[in-house]
Motif scaffolding. Structure first.
Motif, PDB file in Angstrom:
ATOM      1  N   ALA A 142      51.055  44.669  56.040  1.00 43.24           N
ATOM      2  CA  ALA A 142      50.291  45.464  57.004  1.00 43.24           C
ATOM      3  C   ALA A 142      50.937  45.406  58.385  1.00 43.24           C
ATOM      4  O   ALA A 142      50.993  46.412  59.101  1.00 43.24           O
ATOM      5  CB  ALA A 142      48.852  44.956  57.075  1.00 43.24           C
ATOM      6  N   SER A 195      49.523  40.383  51.919  1.00 40.84           N
ATOM      7  CA  SER A 195      49.280  41.784  52.277  1.00 40.84           C
ATOM      8  C   SER A 195      49.185  41.949  53.792  1.00 40.84           C
ATOM      9  O   SER A 195      49.477  43.020  54.321  1.00 40.84           O
ATOM     10  CB  SER A 195      48.016  42.303  51.594  1.00 40.84           C
ATOM     11  OG  SER A 195      46.895  41.514  51.946  1.00 40.84           O
ATOM     12  N   LEU A 197      43.189  47.617  59.712  1.00 42.84           N
ATOM     13  CA  LEU A 197      42.913  48.679  58.739  1.00 42.84           C
ATOM     14  C   LEU A 197      43.947  48.678  57.618  1.00 42.84           C
ATOM     15  O   LEU A 197      43.601  48.764  56.436  1.00 42.84           O
ATOM     16  CB  LEU A 197      42.899  50.030  59.447  1.00 42.84           C
ATOM     17  CG  LEU A 197      42.662  51.245  58.550  1.00 42.84           C
ATOM     18  CD1 LEU A 197      41.256  51.215  57.970  1.00 42.84           C
ATOM     19  CD2 LEU A 197      42.899  52.522  59.339  1.00 42.84           C
ATOM     20  N   TYR A 198      45.219  48.586  57.981  1.00 37.26           N
ATOM     21  CA  TYR A 198      46.274  48.519  56.967  1.00 37.26           C
ATOM     22  C   TYR A 198      46.077  47.300  56.066  1.00 37.26           C
ATOM     23  O   TYR A 198      46.216  47.385  54.843  1.00 37.26           O
ATOM     24  CB  TYR A 198      47.657  48.448  57.609  1.00 37.26           C
ATOM     25  CG  TYR A 198      48.191  49.755  58.134  1.00 37.26           C
ATOM     26  CD1 TYR A 198      47.866  50.971  57.561  1.00 37.26           C
ATOM     27  CD2 TYR A 198      49.067  49.768  59.219  1.00 37.26           C
ATOM     28  CE1 TYR A 198      48.381  52.160  58.043  1.00 37.26           C
ATOM     29  CE2 TYR A 198      49.589  50.955  59.712  1.00 37.26           C
ATOM     30  CZ  TYR A 198      49.245  52.144  59.123  1.00 37.26           C
ATOM     31  OH  TYR A 198      49.755  53.316  59.593  1.00 37.26           O
ATOM     32  N   ALA A 244      43.316  45.613  55.378  1.00 32.42           N
ATOM     33  CA  ALA A 244      42.147  45.783  54.499  1.00 32.42           C
ATOM     34  C   ALA A 244      42.450  46.748  53.358  1.00 32.42           C
ATOM     35  O   ALA A 244      42.094  46.486  52.202  1.00 32.42           O
ATOM     36  CB  ALA A 244      40.964  46.281  55.324  1.00 32.42           C
ATOM     37  N   CYS A 245      43.125  47.834  53.669  1.00 29.28           N
ATOM     38  CA  CYS A 245      43.454  48.819  52.616  1.00 29.28           C
ATOM     39  C   CYS A 245      44.416  48.226  51.590  1.00 29.28           C
ATOM     40  O   CYS A 245      44.239  48.426  50.378  1.00 29.28           O
ATOM     41  CB  CYS A 245      44.052  50.073  53.237  1.00 29.28           C
ATOM     42  SG  CYS A 245      42.850  51.072  54.129  1.00 29.28           S
ATOM     43  N   LEU A 246      45.427  47.520  52.059  1.00 28.03           N
ATOM     44  CA  LEU A 246      46.383  46.908  51.128  1.00 28.03           C
ATOM     45  C   LEU A 246      45.712  45.840  50.266  1.00 28.03           C
ATOM     46  O   LEU A 246      45.976  45.743  49.067  1.00 28.03           O
ATOM     47  CB  LEU A 246      47.558  46.311  51.903  1.00 28.03           C
ATOM     48  CG  LEU A 246      48.547  47.307  52.484  1.00 28.03           C
ATOM     49  CD1 LEU A 246      49.567  46.599  53.364  1.00 28.03           C
ATOM     50  CD2 LEU A 246      49.262  48.074  51.389  1.00 28.03           C
ATOM     51  N   TRP A 247      44.871  45.029  50.895  1.00 28.37           N
ATOM     52  CA  TRP A 247      44.192  43.968  50.155  1.00 28.37           C
ATOM     53  C   TRP A 247      43.251  44.581  49.123  1.00 28.37           C
ATOM     54  O   TRP A 247      43.176  44.137  47.988  1.00 28.37           O
ATOM     55  CB  TRP A 247      43.436  43.081  51.125  1.00 28.37           C
ATOM     56  CG  TRP A 247      42.941  41.789  50.530  1.00 28.37           C
ATOM     57  CD1 TRP A 247      43.201  41.296  49.291  1.00 28.37           C
ATOM     58  CD2 TRP A 247      42.119  40.833  51.163  1.00 28.37           C
ATOM     59  NE1 TRP A 247      42.599  40.092  49.100  1.00 28.37           N
ATOM     60  CE2 TRP A 247      41.918  39.784  50.250  1.00 28.37           C
ATOM     61  CE3 TRP A 247      41.529  40.748  52.407  1.00 28.37           C
ATOM     62  CZ2 TRP A 247      41.147  38.669  50.552  1.00 28.37           C
ATOM     63  CZ3 TRP A 247      40.770  39.628  52.698  1.00 28.37           C
ATOM     64  CH2 TRP A 247      40.581  38.603  51.788  1.00 28.37           C
ATOM     65  N   TRP A 248      42.557  45.647  49.504  1.00 24.02           N
ATOM     66  CA  TRP A 248      41.611  46.291  48.607  1.00 24.02           C
ATOM     67  C   TRP A 248      42.321  46.968  47.442  1.00 24.02           C
ATOM     68  O   TRP A 248      41.899  46.863  46.292  1.00 24.02           O
ATOM     69  CB  TRP A 248      40.785  47.302  49.406  1.00 24.02           C
ATOM     70  CG  TRP A 248      39.802  48.072  48.597  1.00 24.02           C
ATOM     71  CD1 TRP A 248      38.807  47.574  47.802  1.00 24.02           C
ATOM     72  CD2 TRP A 248      39.716  49.490  48.502  1.00 24.02           C
ATOM     73  NE1 TRP A 248      38.104  48.598  47.223  1.00 24.02           N
ATOM     74  CE2 TRP A 248      38.635  49.785  47.638  1.00 24.02           C
ATOM     75  CE3 TRP A 248      40.431  50.533  49.071  1.00 24.02           C
ATOM     76  CZ2 TRP A 248      38.270  51.090  47.329  1.00 24.02           C
ATOM     77  CZ3 TRP A 248      40.053  51.820  48.765  1.00 24.02           C
ATOM     78  CH2 TRP A 248      38.989  52.092  47.897  1.00 24.02           C
ATOM     79  N   LYS A 249      43.426  47.659  47.705  1.00 25.44           N
ATOM     80  CA  LYS A 249      44.118  48.413  46.665  1.00 25.44           C
ATOM     81  C   LYS A 249      45.110  47.574  45.852  1.00 25.44           C
ATOM     82  O   LYS A 249      45.251  47.775  44.651  1.00 25.44           O
ATOM     83  CB  LYS A 249      44.881  49.597  47.284  1.00 25.44           C
ATOM     84  CG  LYS A 249      44.016  50.739  47.668  1.00 25.44           C
ATOM     85  CD  LYS A 249      43.476  51.408  46.429  1.00 25.44           C
ATOM     86  CE  LYS A 249      42.840  52.729  46.762  1.00 25.44           C
ATOM     87  NZ  LYS A 249      42.324  53.396  45.592  1.00 25.44           N
TER      88      LYS A 249
END
Length: 112
Positions: free
Chosen positions: A64, A60, A42-43, A45-50
């Motif tokens: 994470a 990233s 989850l971390y 994916a969020c870092l990669w997305w943002k």
């Protein structure tokens, strides 16, 4: 009471063999490992997305992993300290450093 707090039985119920110890321990640890692995995903994916694939030239996924380890230690450390404080043998070990009575209690299960 720790039993109401965890997802498994706290008493070791298995044969007195090394293989049995691994089977019992790993089966109890698997849900927790899956939780923290999912948290890492989850971390990541969020870092990669943002913030993109790399943050300051570091993947990233590495960031994470660092966030997941901080979360893990932030959760586990207070729980470990709490469990140590509830154990009368560990309390006695820290309150009377070098005492023979406390050292003898380390080698057997004491009913509290």
């Amino acid at each position: 009471d720790w039993q109401s707090f965890v997802f498994h039985d706290l008493i070791f119920q298995g044969e007195s063999t090394l293989q049995s110890m691994y089977v019992v321990t790993y089966s109890k640890a698997t849900p927790y490992a899956a939780f923290f692995l999912g948290l890492w995903a989850l971390y990541a994916a969020c870092l990669w997305w943002k913030l993109g694939r790399f943050i300051r030239d570091i993947s990233s996924g590495t960031w994470a992993l660092k966030l997941m380890m901080l979360t893990h230690h932030g959760v586990i450390t207070p729980l470990a300290l709490w469990s140590m404080w509830q154990d009368p043998v560990i309390r006695q070990l820290y309150s009377c450093i070098g005492c023979k009575e406390a050292a003898q209690l380390m080698n057997r299960a004491v009913e509290a």
